[in-house]
Enzyme design. Structure first.
Site, PDB file in Angstrom:
ATOM      1  N   SER A 161      -2.791  -1.681   1.005  1.00 56.98           N
ATOM      2  CA  SER A 161      -3.929  -1.406   0.129  1.00 56.98           C
ATOM      3  C   SER A 161      -5.203  -0.992   0.870  1.00 56.98           C
ATOM      4  CB  SER A 161      -4.195  -2.603  -0.801  1.00 56.98           C
ATOM      5  OG  SER A 161      -3.083  -2.810  -1.666  1.00 56.98           O
ATOM      6  N   GLY A 190       0.671  -1.825  -1.834  1.00 58.71           N
ATOM      7  CA  GLY A 190       0.665  -1.088  -3.092  1.00 58.71           C
ATOM      8  C   GLY A 190       0.083  -1.887  -4.252  1.00 58.71           C
ATOM      9  N   HIS A 211       9.793  -1.581   8.212  1.00 60.96           N
ATOM     10  CA  HIS A 211       8.850  -1.649   7.084  1.00 60.96           C
ATOM     11  C   HIS A 211       9.406  -2.627   6.052  1.00 60.96           C
ATOM     12  CE1 HIS A 211       6.640  -0.520   3.482  1.00 60.96           C
ATOM     13  NE2 HIS A 211       5.700  -0.100   4.303  1.00 60.96           N
ATOM     14  N   GLU A 239       9.757  -2.477   2.997  1.00 63.23           N
ATOM     15  CA  GLU A 239      10.672  -1.899   2.002  1.00 63.23           C
ATOM     16  C   GLU A 239      12.070  -1.728   2.589  1.00 63.23           C
ATOM     17  OE1 GLU A 239       8.068   1.334   0.986  1.00 63.23           O
ATOM     18  OE2 GLU A 239       6.689  -0.140   0.137  1.00 63.23           O
ATOM     19  N   GLY A 269      -0.542   3.604   3.057  1.00 63.83           N
ATOM     20  CA  GLY A 269       0.501   4.143   2.189  1.00 63.83           C
ATOM     21  C   GLY A 269      -0.087   5.111   1.175  1.00 63.83           C
ATOM     22  N   GLY A 270      -0.301   4.626  -0.031  1.00 62.01           N
ATOM     23  CA  GLY A 270      -0.740   5.458  -1.151  1.00 62.01           C
ATOM     24  C   GLY A 270      -1.887   6.411  -0.841  1.00 62.01           C
ATOM     25  N   GLU A 314       1.494  -6.091   7.876  1.00 62.33           N
ATOM     26  CA  GLU A 314       1.453  -5.682   6.476  1.00 62.33           C
ATOM     27  C   GLU A 314       1.887  -6.841   5.580  1.00 62.33           C
ATOM     28  OE1 GLU A 314       1.609  -1.113   6.054  1.00 62.33           O
ATOM     29  OE2 GLU A 314       3.645  -1.877   5.990  1.00 62.33           O
ATOM     30  N   ASN A 320       1.729   6.541   5.897  1.00 66.09           N
ATOM     31  CA  ASN A 320       3.149   6.344   5.581  1.00 66.09           C
ATOM     32  C   ASN A 320       3.384   6.974   4.214  1.00 66.09           C
ATOM     33  OD1 ASN A 320       5.702   5.470   4.937  1.00 66.09           O
ATOM     34  ND2 ASN A 320       5.145   3.292   4.768  1.00 66.09           N
ATOM     35  N   TRP A 321       4.048   8.136   4.231  1.00 67.84           N
ATOM     36  CA  TRP A 321       4.238   8.852   2.967  1.00 67.84           C
ATOM     37  C   TRP A 321       5.357   8.274   2.109  1.00 67.84           C
ATOM     38  CZ3 TRP A 321       3.363  14.862   2.860  1.00 67.84           C
ATOM     39  CH2 TRP A 321       1.998  15.099   3.032  1.00 67.84           C
ATOM     40  N   LYS A 322       6.146   7.365   2.702  1.00 68.85           N
ATOM     41  CA  LYS A 322       7.309   6.818   1.969  1.00 68.85           C
ATOM     42  C   LYS A 322       8.142   7.978   1.417  1.00 68.85           C
ATOM     43  CE  LYS A 322       4.616   2.691   1.296  1.00 68.85           C
ATOM     44  NZ  LYS A 322       4.409   1.430   0.604  1.00 68.85           N
TER      45      LYS A 322
HETATM   46  P1  PGA Z   1      -0.188   0.881   0.603  1.00 69.82           P
HETATM   47  O1  PGA Z   1       1.145   0.854   1.520  1.00 69.82           O
HETATM   48  O2  PGA Z   1      -1.295   1.398   1.480  1.00 69.82           O
HETATM   49  O3  PGA Z   1       0.155   1.823  -0.513  1.00 69.82           O
HETATM   50  O4  PGA Z   1      -0.423  -0.512   0.151  1.00 69.82           O
HETATM   51  C1  PGA Z   1       1.100   0.469   2.860  1.00 69.82           C
HETATM   52  C2  PGA Z   1       2.476   0.539   3.462  1.00 69.82           C
HETATM   53  O5  PGA Z   1       3.450   0.179   2.791  1.00 69.82           O
HETATM   54  O6  PGA Z   1       2.638   0.958   4.636  1.00 69.82           O
END
Ligand code: PGA
Length: 234
Positions: free
Chosen positions: A196, A160, A85, A87, A217-218, A154, A7-9
């Site tokens: 994470s 994050g 998601h 967010e 994510g990251g 999640e 997930n590149w956000k």
């Molecule tokens: P993260 O994000 O791996 O940076 O914790 C995961 C996500 O929000 O899908």
């Protein structure tokens, strides 16, 4: 076979995507690799990696300035779409109701939705984790699903944050989700863990019962890390 979804956000350029696709194309893996990128980076005809979007309109077409429909995502090359998601739920007030409409739209458009659920730290501290994720699963999915869907667990407090739940906590949450899906007639639906995930913890995480892969994510922004994650998930 595990599902490894990135997930590149709101990150990445075309050049970054070229670099990432190039890195992934060198990996020998049985795993299904998905990259969910910003709308502007969607593209068709990519081998080895399925491209996905990160959101979809709840509407099919019309006067919804700024929104992107399922048909548009398909035409742009998306095969998957992340829906609900945390967010989106947090910053755009997406409720389970809205998420369910979006999941419906994704399915009608021929996209596989990756539906995210997870508790906040407050809900965790109040001992409500299982209730929260069970109702999120039930209320975020249309009743009559016959197509492929993917669920991602999640925990919001771990996204994050560089911290993950314990193995037991992940196993328990995934069991609750698997049981709920089974009750809904959706046995066999893959359940990913997300929050994470990194090259060092992915092996242990995918070994947990009912964990069908990871949503990253990251670490999905860094070719070396993402490739190691793909290779380490067995
Ligand atoms: P993260 O994000 O791996 O940076 O914790 C995961 C996500 O929000 O899908």
């Amino acid at each position: 076979m595990k599902i490894i979804a990135g997930n590149w956000k709101m990150n990445g350029t075309r050049a970054d995507l070229d670099t990432m696709i190039g890195a992934i194309s060198k990996v020998k893996t049985e795993n299904r690799v998905i990259l969910c990128v910003p709308f502007t980076l969607l593209r068709a005809g990519v081998e080895n990696v399925a491209i996905g979007a990160q959101d979809i309109s709840a509407h099919a077409k019309g006067a919804y300035t700024g929104e992107v429909s399922g048909a548009m995502l398909r035409e742009a090359g998306a095969k998957y779409v992340i829906v609900g998601h945390s967010e989106r739920r947090m910053y755009h007030d997406e409720t389970n109701d809205i998420v369910r409409q979006k999941v419906q739209m994704a399915l009608e458009s021929g996209l596989t939705p990756i539906v995210c659920v997870g508790e906040t730290m407050e809900e965790k501290r109040a001992g409500k984790t299982f209730d929260v994720i069970e109702s999120m699963v039930r209320e975020s999915l249309p009743t009559d699903v016959h197509d492929d869907i993917i669920i991602a667990y999640e925990p919001r407090w771990a996204i994050g944050a560089g911290i993950t739940p314990t193995t037991q906590e992940i196993a328990d949450a995934h069991k609750v989700i698997a049981d709920t899906l089974s009750y809904m007639g959706l046995d066999g639906t893959p359940i990913l863990y997300g929050a994470s995930v990194n090259p060092l913890n992915v092996g242990d995480i995918v070994a947990i019962r009912n964990v069908g892969g990871v949503l990253v994510g990251g670490a999905s922004l860094k070719p070396q890390e993402f490739v190691t994650i793909i290779e380490s998930a067995k």
